[in-house]
Design an enzyme around this catalytic site. Structure first.
Site, mmCIF file in Angstrom:
data_model
loop_
_atom_site.group_PDB
_atom_site.id
_atom_site.type_symbol
_atom_site.label_atom_id
_atom_site.label_comp_id
_atom_site.label_asym_id
_atom_site.label_seq_id
_atom_site.Cartn_x
_atom_site.Cartn_y
_atom_site.Cartn_z
ATOM 1 C CB SER A 174 -0.895 -0.011 1.238
ATOM 2 O OG SER A 174 -0.100 -0.328 2.363
ATOM 3 C CB THR B 115 -1.676 5.583 4.278
ATOM 4 O OG1 THR B 115 -2.382 5.587 3.054
ATOM 5 C CG2 THR B 115 -0.796 6.811 4.361
ATOM 6 C CB THR C 286 -0.519 6.199 0.609
ATOM 7 O OG1 THR C 286 -1.384 5.078 0.534
ATOM 8 C CG2 THR C 286 -1.127 7.323 -0.212
ATOM 9 N NE ARG D 268 -8.708 8.074 -3.797
ATOM 10 C CZ ARG D 268 -8.085 7.774 -2.657
ATOM 11 N NH1 ARG D 268 -6.819 7.428 -2.685
ATOM 12 N NH2 ARG D 268 -8.717 7.808 -1.519
ATOM 13 C CB THR E 117 -4.156 5.382 7.744
ATOM 14 O OG1 THR E 117 -4.235 4.331 6.771
ATOM 15 C CG2 THR E 117 -4.614 4.858 9.087
ATOM 16 N N GLY E 118 -6.742 5.485 5.986
ATOM 17 C CA GLY E 118 -8.113 5.060 5.721
ATOM 18 C C GLY E 118 -8.680 5.756 4.498
HETATM 19 N N1 ASP Z 1 -5.631 7.377 2.986
HETATM 20 C C1 ASP Z 1 -5.229 6.643 1.817
HETATM 21 C C2 ASP Z 1 -5.957 7.157 0.622
HETATM 22 O O1 ASP Z 1 -7.134 7.453 0.730
HETATM 23 C C3 ASP Z 1 -5.477 5.204 1.937
HETATM 24 C C4 ASP Z 1 -4.755 4.544 3.077
HETATM 25 O O2 ASP Z 1 -4.816 4.961 4.197
HETATM 26 O O3 ASP Z 1 -4.065 3.570 2.803
HETATM 27 O O4 ASP Z 1 -5.382 7.200 -0.430
#
Ligand code: ASP
Length: 321
Positions: A80, A183, A201, A211, A234-235
């Site tokens: 990731s 991330t 990330t 995106r 993260t998320g």
């Molecule tokens: N926050 C990241 C994103 O939306 C994803 C992740 O936390 O891995 O790209």
């Protein structure tokens, strides 16, 4: 009133500017001589090790967070982040990153391809330009001009998983990733008590080409205020962007929230916007100026790694959603 006369009379009647936020809270104490590092997820353990190695040699928090997140960026097992990251829907690995130092300087790159260490490109943007963010082809051109190497970041494992995903456009199968977002955000306090943060990330797996998530956005994916603290997210980035998540957590700490309460409040605000149980994950980590930490996630499963007082440990976080 003519502009000239306004300046003349206006200056006489000037009232001292008032602070936008009443800031009568006691200043948060510096944590001096006790370097501390916190990172998201289990790849945070190795990132913490690398960051702490820098801090032990009296290095800066900025050098530490960069060194820390470069570890998962280079590790194909971290699918990731950086090299080996899961690609977008077209099979391209596109990377987002940002970095911020104790003076409030910031650099970021987004939608960057073929460069293994976006965090170091972000730092170059911060240190060598008067811009904050470069994206796509421009970011890559800048990186190549600064001697970063062009390389294929799509590993066989990530390519094969992507091909399987294309067969039915689902990540719910047994072969698929359990978590498609991991991330890394790393936050550090150095020996002088100064703060820095880094976030990097490959974004949500199989995202639409082009995106960009929260991770390269200062104030969303990460934010540092050297008087208050540093925060990383993260998320599901879209939800973090819509709530200016990391900036919000720092501002709550400025208003006197503990690091923990600030993270919980920011997560709660997202939960409240959704009538039903929230299925996606959002999590924050916070490192206050005095070394106090905070963390919160919507759902179970989030982990953070903390290196403090000579111990580097991974902790599970129970979701509050
Ligand atoms: N926050 C990241 C994103 O939306 C994803 C992740 O936390 O891995 O790209």
């Amino acid at each position: 009133m003519k502009r000239r006369s306004f300046i003349k009379t206006g200056a006489a009647g000037l009232v001292a500017p008032t602070a936008l936020i009443s800031n009568d809270k006691k200043p948060i104490k510096n944590r001096v001589g006790k370097p501390t590092v916190i990172s998201t997820w289990n790849h945070g353990l190795l990132a913490n090790d690398a960051a702490m190695a820098v801090l032990r040699k009296n290095g800066s928090a900025l050098d530490a967070v960069e060194a820390g997140v470069r570890v998962p960026e280079a590790d194909p097992k971290s699918q990731s982040v950086g090299y080996g990251g899961r690609p977008d829907e077209d099979g391209h690995v596109t990377l987002d990153a940002c970095i911020m130092d104790s003076a409030g300087n910031a650099g970021a790159v987004a939608f960057l391809r073929d460069i293994k260490h976006p965090i170091s490109v972000a730092r170059k943007v911060m240190e060598r330009t008067d811009h904050v963010m470069l994206v796509g082809e421009g970011a890559k051109k800048f990186a190549l001009a600064h001697s970063f190497k062009e390389e294929n970041l799509l590993t066989d494992k990530s390519r094969e998983e992507w091909l399987r995903w294309k067969e039915d456009h689902s990540i719910k199968d047994t072969w698929g990733p359990n978590e498609d977002h991991d991330t890394i955000s790393t936050l550090a306090i150095d020996n002088k008590g100064d703060l820095a943060g880094a976030c990097t990330t490959s974004g949500i797996a199989y995202k639409i080409h082009g995106r960009v998530g929260d991770s390269p956005l200062i104030g969303a994916g990460m934010y540092v205020d050297n008087d208050i603290g540093a925060v990383g997210a993260t998320g599901k980035g879209e939800e973090v962007i819509k709530t200016c998540g990391s900036f919000l957590v720092v501002e709550l700490m400025r208003q006197g929230y503990s690091a923990m309460d600030a993270c919980r409040e920011a997560v709660q605000r997202i939960i409240q916007k959704h009538a039903k149980k929230v299925k996606f994950q959002i999590a924050y980590i916070a490192l206050r100026k005095d070394g106090k930490i905070g963390y919160a996630g919507i759902n179970d499963g989030f982990q953070y790694a903390l290196y403090k007082d000579n111990q580097n440990k991974l902790y599970d976080v129970k979701g509050i959603g």
